[in-house]
Enzyme design. Sequence first.
Site, short mmCIF file in Angstrom:
data_model
loop_
_atom_site.label_atom_id
_atom_site.label_comp_id
_atom_site.label_asym_id
_atom_site.label_seq_id
_atom_site.Cartn_x
_atom_site.Cartn_y
_atom_site.Cartn_z
N ASP A 1 13.83 3.12 5.63
CA ASP A 1 13.42 2.14 4.89
C ASP A 1 13.75 1.52 3.40
OD1 ASP A 1 11.50 3.34 6.18
OD2 ASP A 1 10.17 4.08 4.89
N GLY B 1 2.95 4.64 5.60
CA GLY B 1 4.22 4.31 6.37
C GLY B 1 4.73 2.62 6.04
N GLY C 1 6.89 2.30 3.60
CA GLY C 1 8.55 2.38 3.19
C GLY C 1 7.64 1.80 1.25
N SER C 2 6.51 1.52 0.43
CA SER C 2 6.64 1.37 -0.86
C SER C 2 8.18 2.21 -1.33
CB SER C 2 5.31 1.55 -1.29
OG SER C 2 4.60 2.94 -1.89
N SER C 3 7.82 2.95 -1.70
CA SER C 3 8.88 3.88 -2.48
C SER C 3 10.07 2.93 -2.42
CB SER C 3 8.91 5.71 -2.15
OG SER C 3 9.01 5.87 -0.82
N PRO D 1 0.77 -1.24 -0.25
CA PRO D 1 -0.60 -0.07 0.04
C PRO D 1 0.78 1.61 -0.01
CG PRO D 1 -0.70 -1.66 1.34
CD PRO D 1 0.59 -2.04 1.28
#
Length: 324
Positions: A155, A108, A110-112, A104
């Site tokens: 991240d 919060g 850490g997708s990027s 998602p």
Amino acid sequence: MASAPAKVILFGEHFVVHGEPALVLAIDKRAYAKAEKREDKKLFIQSSNLNLAAYFENDILRIERGNPKEAKIKLEPLKYIAEKILETHGERVGLNIEVNSTVPVAAGLGSSAAVAAAVAAAVGALLNVKMSREDVFRVAYEAEKLVHGTPSGVDPAISTFGGALIFQMDTGFKPLDVKTEIPLVIGNTCVERSTRSQIEKVRSVKERYPQVVEPMMRAAREIVLNAVEALKKGSLDTVGELMNINHALLYGLGVSDESLEWLINAARKAGALGAKLTGAGGGGCMIALAYKDKIEQVLEAVQRAGGNAFIARKTDEGVRIEPS
Ligand code: PMV
């Protein structure tokens, strides 16, 4: 094709910004990136889940699909990664990069950073540029700076190395050997928030009540140190209790909100050992820890309370090349 995991902050968000340690876990939700050579010299990057696509040619961006502003913000860092690796490769070749993520976004988790690590590994493998994990981390971290300004680097580190890490600003990353399973429910409130303004909120409380907040900072540090011991022993009860105390501190600092409290209470009532917000708070995600035989029950309770919820487990698999 390469992939990299998302993360949750189990303990220490916000306090980490003020020099205290944080404990983070890689979770079994992954971002995937596929890289192929093109006949021409163009760079084409698309993300199916974000519904974005753009060509980059001689520093000119041509949006093919999606909101132009969003495409620029989300795809430019990936272009940066591809170009860095192309520089090492030496020869300018065209590339198609396709991103597909199950993480998602803006919640919060850490997708990027997961996407950045996967793209770095996929492009490196395609071009036969030998990249150590440190190399993947470094280029993904540089790309993250383009997205977030001055991120701590936690991240991209966890997405690259996987497993569990202790992170502290002055000492950097330390892998943590956790043998025990950590069954977690992640509940997304789907309430958007800005990490930056949440950090500002804490800074302001700290400035106005230094004597009150200082002991909270020390308590947060003790929570992390105790959690490390509890995780080594596999004592999930203690980990859960510490999560509740950690959440109380975050609540005290003003970074929880109604949507998070709702899901956290639902999880606790359904038998979670502990529950807290994860990341910047003010919306985004919460996490709940439960014994395996209670995890479904907690999941359903968080869903019934309106959360977009799923079960996540710690993964030791950091960035990896996928079989094609
Ligand atoms: O919500 P996220 O994943 O952006 O987490 C922010 C965590 C903070 O501790 C609030 C900020 C930071 O840089 O560590």
